[in-house]
Design an enzyme around this catalytic site. Structure first.
Site, PDB file in Angstrom:
ATOM      1  N   GLY A 134       0.689  -1.099   0.124  1.00  0.00           N
ATOM      2  CA  GLY A 134       0.023   0.016   0.005  1.00  0.00           C
ATOM      3  C   GLY A 134       0.657   1.222   0.021  1.00  0.00           C
ATOM      4  O   GLY A 134       1.558   1.236  -0.965  1.00  0.00           O
ATOM      5  N   LYS A 205       3.012 -10.408  -4.324  1.00  0.00           N
ATOM      6  CA  LYS A 205       3.786  -9.521  -3.702  1.00  0.00           C
ATOM      7  C   LYS A 205       5.283 -10.003  -3.543  1.00  0.00           C
ATOM      8  O   LYS A 205       6.376  -9.475  -3.547  1.00  0.00           O
ATOM      9  CB  LYS A 205       3.020  -8.769  -2.492  1.00  0.00           C
ATOM     10  CG  LYS A 205       1.875  -7.883  -2.627  1.00  0.00           C
ATOM     11  CD  LYS A 205       1.107  -7.740  -1.549  1.00  0.00           C
ATOM     12  CE  LYS A 205      -0.100  -6.634  -1.691  1.00  0.00           C
ATOM     13  NZ  LYS A 205      -1.063  -6.678  -0.719  1.00  0.00           N
TER      14      LYS A 205
HETATM   15  P1  NDP Z   1     -12.079  -1.960  -7.053  1.00  0.00           P
HETATM   16  O1  NDP Z   1     -12.748  -3.454  -7.597  1.00  0.00           O
HETATM   17  O2  NDP Z   1     -12.752  -1.006  -6.155  1.00  0.00           O
HETATM   18  O3  NDP Z   1     -12.024  -1.051  -8.537  1.00  0.00           O
HETATM   19  C1  NDP Z   1     -11.896  -1.658  -9.862  1.00  0.00           C
HETATM   20  C2  NDP Z   1     -12.206  -0.597 -10.743  1.00  0.00           C
HETATM   21  O4  NDP Z   1     -11.985  -1.077 -12.071  1.00  0.00           O
HETATM   22  C3  NDP Z   1     -13.598  -0.208 -10.712  1.00  0.00           C
HETATM   23  O5  NDP Z   1     -13.835   1.316 -10.915  1.00  0.00           O
HETATM   24  C4  NDP Z   1     -14.374  -1.014 -11.985  1.00  0.00           C
HETATM   25  O6  NDP Z   1     -15.202  -0.086 -12.801  1.00  0.00           O
HETATM   26  C5  NDP Z   1     -12.986  -0.887 -12.888  1.00  0.00           C
HETATM   27  N1  NDP Z   1     -13.141  -2.222 -13.902  1.00  0.00           N
HETATM   28  C6  NDP Z   1     -13.283  -3.413 -13.912  1.00  0.00           C
HETATM   29  N2  NDP Z   1     -13.259  -3.871 -14.833  1.00  0.00           N
HETATM   30  C7  NDP Z   1     -13.144  -3.124 -15.889  1.00  0.00           C
HETATM   31  C8  NDP Z   1     -13.278  -3.145 -17.350  1.00  0.00           C
HETATM   32  N3  NDP Z   1     -13.248  -4.178 -18.228  1.00  0.00           N
HETATM   33  N4  NDP Z   1     -12.846  -2.020 -18.009  1.00  0.00           N
HETATM   34  C9  NDP Z   1     -13.003  -0.601 -17.410  1.00  0.00           C
HETATM   35  N5  NDP Z   1     -12.995  -0.727 -15.960  1.00  0.00           N
HETATM   36  C10 NDP Z   1     -13.004  -1.774 -15.248  1.00  0.00           C
HETATM   37  O7  NDP Z   1     -10.556  -2.232  -6.811  1.00  0.00           O
HETATM   38  P2  NDP Z   1      -9.286  -1.690  -6.124  1.00  0.00           P
HETATM   39  O8  NDP Z   1      -9.697  -0.073  -6.565  1.00  0.00           O
HETATM   40  O9  NDP Z   1      -9.404  -2.081  -4.594  1.00  0.00           O
HETATM   41  O10 NDP Z   1      -8.102  -2.202  -6.627  1.00  0.00           O
HETATM   42  C11 NDP Z   1      -7.762  -1.845  -7.900  1.00  0.00           C
HETATM   43  C12 NDP Z   1      -6.225  -2.339  -8.048  1.00  0.00           C
HETATM   44  O11 NDP Z   1      -5.361  -1.907  -7.085  1.00  0.00           O
HETATM   45  C13 NDP Z   1      -6.173  -3.890  -7.954  1.00  0.00           C
HETATM   46  O12 NDP Z   1      -5.074  -4.498  -8.749  1.00  0.00           O
HETATM   47  C14 NDP Z   1      -5.685  -4.265  -6.402  1.00  0.00           C
HETATM   48  O13 NDP Z   1      -4.898  -5.451  -6.335  1.00  0.00           O
HETATM   49  C15 NDP Z   1      -4.713  -2.955  -6.400  1.00  0.00           C
HETATM   50  N6  NDP Z   1      -4.538  -2.369  -5.012  1.00  0.00           N
HETATM   51  C16 NDP Z   1      -5.694  -2.353  -4.010  1.00  0.00           C
HETATM   52  C17 NDP Z   1      -5.492  -2.108  -2.840  1.00  0.00           C
HETATM   53  C18 NDP Z   1      -6.601  -1.819  -1.969  1.00  0.00           C
HETATM   54  O14 NDP Z   1      -6.467  -1.277  -0.686  1.00  0.00           O
HETATM   55  N7  NDP Z   1      -7.854  -1.900  -2.298  1.00  0.00           N
HETATM   56  C19 NDP Z   1      -4.158  -1.674  -2.304  1.00  0.00           C
HETATM   57  C20 NDP Z   1      -3.104  -1.895  -3.260  1.00  0.00           C
HETATM   58  C21 NDP Z   1      -3.275  -2.460  -4.623  1.00  0.00           C
HETATM   59  P3  NDP Z   1     -16.729   0.153 -12.026  1.00  0.00           P
HETATM   60  O15 NDP Z   1     -16.581   0.737 -10.889  1.00  0.00           O
HETATM   61  O16 NDP Z   1     -17.502   0.447 -12.814  1.00  0.00           O
HETATM   62  O17 NDP Z   1     -17.211  -1.362 -11.534  1.00  0.00           O
HETATM   63  N1  HSE Z   2      -5.971  -6.944  -0.747  1.00  0.00           N
HETATM   64  C1  HSE Z   2      -4.833  -6.129  -0.272  1.00  0.00           C
HETATM   65  C2  HSE Z   2      -4.489  -6.371   0.789  1.00  0.00           C
HETATM   66  C3  HSE Z   2      -4.596  -4.656  -0.924  1.00  0.00           C
HETATM   67  O1  HSE Z   2      -5.332  -6.623   1.742  1.00  0.00           O
HETATM   68  O2  HSE Z   2      -3.305  -6.242   1.279  1.00  0.00           O
HETATM   69  C4  HSE Z   2      -3.380  -4.075  -0.717  1.00  0.00           C
HETATM   70  O3  HSE Z   2      -2.681  -4.840  -1.621  1.00  0.00           O
END
Ligand code: NDP
Ligand code: HSE
Length: 433
Positions: A134, A205
């Protein structure tokens, strides 16, 4: 602000993406001053455009590939997740010379070589600080600050969701499902939370960390993975009785064999650690990682490992870096995989173990169990037995032993007539011997 604007396409506007938009638009003047040119958001790709009323409608699209292919896009920020179709989008961007910032550890752990090759071919940047731990600045120290040192070990808590669940089970006695639902509600869990609880996220990771630390391309397939779904409230209590706590750890080591050959060992599994260990106090969705390097000694990185705003902080840091590179006409670090070390099989990994057995309470049982350990050359450090009526709980803690020897020992013990059940087998880390 003078300077040609750096034009950004954002792919995904969920937990992380929403915070990226907030920081990018809310700090526009500061970012422009830091970069030396305005950083403009020119498009946002989502899956369901009608759900994103906070984003100006003119920016929204559901055609991510179309967005990254536009001539007016310089940098692509990807916070969608998953391997396909994100791989195709990012390859298209990199091949067209557009720098990429991504938080997508699953994709990097699978396709880092292909992505870096595309970046090298076009001279684009590939940055991914948010993919591991993160908000914690961890990859840049490994890639840059420690590039002149020799890293020997990286070990820590790199998944916020599982740490949140284990902390809740221990501190409040919360059930596993209840804690997982809360982690998902708070935006920590992956879209499919089995990626968290089954250890896939932490393993991805670990692959990224090992790749950077040991200058070797390490992929998911090279990482031994166990999740926390088998950790029971009884395990948590057993750990507490021994003044230990249970954490899901990622451990990446440079191992030097007897003939001097080096290899990389990368594994993710739950482990008991002593309460006195610094990782024992890391609670909730926080992450902490120890890095050991020959000259630097031991370093510890600690902070918020998951959640929208903390992750967006890391994304924005990368965005500023690639935007600065564009403005200055330079590039960030490329892939460094020259060492090309072999992956060491988990069978050869050596740790201590805590084994909990349900046995018949009668004469000779303890001696017979101890004999099986001796036959497999696994040395016993401590034994605790608690009799019930006809049965007893027998806990054995070993000295360091290779995984293969321990597995054979446990298989043999499970087949003994007076052993009712092998209740749990868990590694013990953070202790010598
Ligand atoms: P979410 O599920 O909250 O958001 C995913 C987003 O991607 C949504 O806005 C969704 O659209 C969009 N999406 C999905 N499919 C498509 C598509 N085919 N075309 C265009 N847009 C699409 O995920 P997070 O924000 O939690 O995570 C995003 C990334 O960040 C992942 O790789 C995750 O591993 C990484 N990550 C997340 C962390 C966390 O704490 N959440 C921490 C570190 C990394 P819609 O909203 O319209 O459904
Ligand atoms: N799902 C992940 C976690 C988000 O819980 O650590 C951060 O990479």
């Amino acid at each position: 602000m003078a300077g040609t604007p750096v034009r950004v396409a954002l792919l995904g506007c969920g937990t992380v993406g929403t915070e990226v938009v907030r920081l990018l638009t809310g700090q526009a003047a500061d970012l422009a001053a830091r970069v030396g040119a305005p950083v403009e958001l020119v498009g946002v790709a989502v899956r369901r455009a009608d759900r994103h009323r906070d984003v100006p409608a003119g920016l929204l699209t559901t055609d991510a590939l179309g967005l990254v292919s536009r001539d007016d896009v310089d940098v692509v920020v990807e916070v969608v997740g998953g391997i396909e179709p994100t791989r195709q989008w990012l390859l298209a961007a990199l091949r067209a010379g557009k720098s990429v910032v991504t938080a997508n550890k699953a994709l990097l752990a699978e396709a880092q070589g292909e992505l870096f090759a595309a970046a090298d071919a076009s001279g684009a940047d590939l940055y991914f600080e948010a993919a591991v731990a993160g908000a914690i600045p961890l990859l840049r120290p490994l890639r840059e600050s420690l590039a002149g040192d020799r890293i020997t070990r990286v070990m820590g808590i790199v998944n916020g969701t599982t740490n949140f669940i284990l902390s809740a089970m221990e501190e409040t006695g919360a059930g596993y499902q209840e804690a997982l639902s809360e982690a998902a509600r708070l935006g920590y869990a992956e879209a499919d939370p089995t990626a968290d609880v089954d250890g896939y996220d932490a393993a991805a990771k670990a692959a990224i960390l090992a790749s950077l630390a040991f200058h070797t391309r390490v992929t998911m397939g090279d990482v031994h993975r166990e999740g926390i779904s088998a950790v029971t409230p009884a395990d948590v209590l057993a750990a507490r009785a021994l003044d230990r706590t249970i954490k899901l750890l990622a451990i990446c080591e440079r191992v030097v064999g007897e003939d001097g050959t080096e290899s990389v060992s990368a594994r993710v599994h739950p482990a008991m650690i002593p309460r006195s260990h610094p990782l024992a106090g890391v609670g909730g969705a926080f992450n902490a990682v120890f890095v050991e390097a020959e000259a630097a000694g031991q370093l510890m990185f600690y902070g918020q490992g998951a959640g929208g705003a903390p992750t967006a902080s890391a994304v924005l840091g990368d965005l500023v870096a690639v935007a600065r590179n564009r403005v200055a006409g330079g590039r960030g670090p490329r892939e460094s995989a020259y060492a090309d070390l072999a992956a060491r099989p988990i069978a050869q990994a050596s740790t201590r173990y805590h084994i909990s057995l349900d046995v018949a309470d009668r004469a000779g049982v303890l001696a017979a169990v101890a004999a099986v350990f001796a036959q497999h050359d696994v040395s016993i450090a401590a034994v605790r037995q608690e009799g019930r009526t006809q049965d007893a709980s027998l806990v054995v803690v070993t000295h360091r032993a290779p995984d293969a020897a321990l597995r054979s020992t446990v298989d043999k013990i499970a087949g003994l007539p007076f052993v009712n059940a092998v209740v749990s087998v868990m590694r013990v880390e953070g202790e010598d011997q």
